[in-house]
Motif scaffolding. Structure first.
Motif: not given
Length: 169
Positions: A99-128
């Motif tokens: 009765n259980v289905t898993t889907s949608g595994l993703s790994l994305n960078p967390i970014t901030n804009w600093t001085d006009g540049q996108s800077v990676v400050v961490g990561y976020k992973a998700s699943s459903t």
């Protein structure tokens, strides 16, 4: 006043009689055009009780760090949280794996804009995780909800969101 009541009754009777006569004429005209056929039109509705519930649990993990192993750690935490949730779902709530289905595994960078540049400050992973359960056990849905929310309090890097949708097969 009595005479008004009598007039209203006679008027209602006259309208009913006219409706019967005219409907008979309409049926006769259809019958005259196409002998041997009967046409029936109707409108209906039905109400059915929900018998299934679909619970969607999204499990997110994130870590804000700039070292080279951050993405790997976040993915490992996410995998561990998902596996623990699936195991508890079966053991504590009694939900069979079918009765259980898993889907949608993703790994994305967390970014901030600093001085006009996108800077990676961490990561976020998700699943459903999607859980289909019967409404026959009224205590099962609260168990699943409580179990999902307990994972959020288990680790500050784990966030859980729960959606419930009733199905009426």
């Amino acid at each position: 006043m009595t005479s008004m009541r009598g007039v209203g009754t006679w008027a209602a009777a006259a309208v009913a009689l006219a409706a019967v006569v005219f409907s008979g004429m309409a049926i006769a005209s259809v019958a005259a055009q196409e002998p041997g056929r009967l046409y029936i039109t109707g409108v209906g509705s039905s109400i059915a009780a929900y018998d299934m519930v679909q619970v969607t649990v999204e499990i997110d993990t994130e870590e804000r760090s700039t070292d080279a192993d951050t993405a790997s750690r976040v993915q490992s935490k996410q995998q561990s949280a998902s596996q623990d949730f699936l195991a508890q779902l079966e053991q504590s709530a009694g939900v069979p794996p079918a009765n259980v289905t898993t889907s949608g595994l993703s790994l994305n960078p967390i970014t901030n804009w600093t001085d006009g540049q996108s800077v990676v400050v961490g990561y976020k992973a998700s699943s459903t995780v999607i859980v289909d359960v019967s409404t026959e056990d009224p205590g099962l849905l609260p168990k699943i909800y409580e179990l999902a929310l307990s994972f959020q309090s288990f680790d500050e890097d784990v966030q859980v969101s729960v959606q419930v949708r009733f199905l009426d097969d």
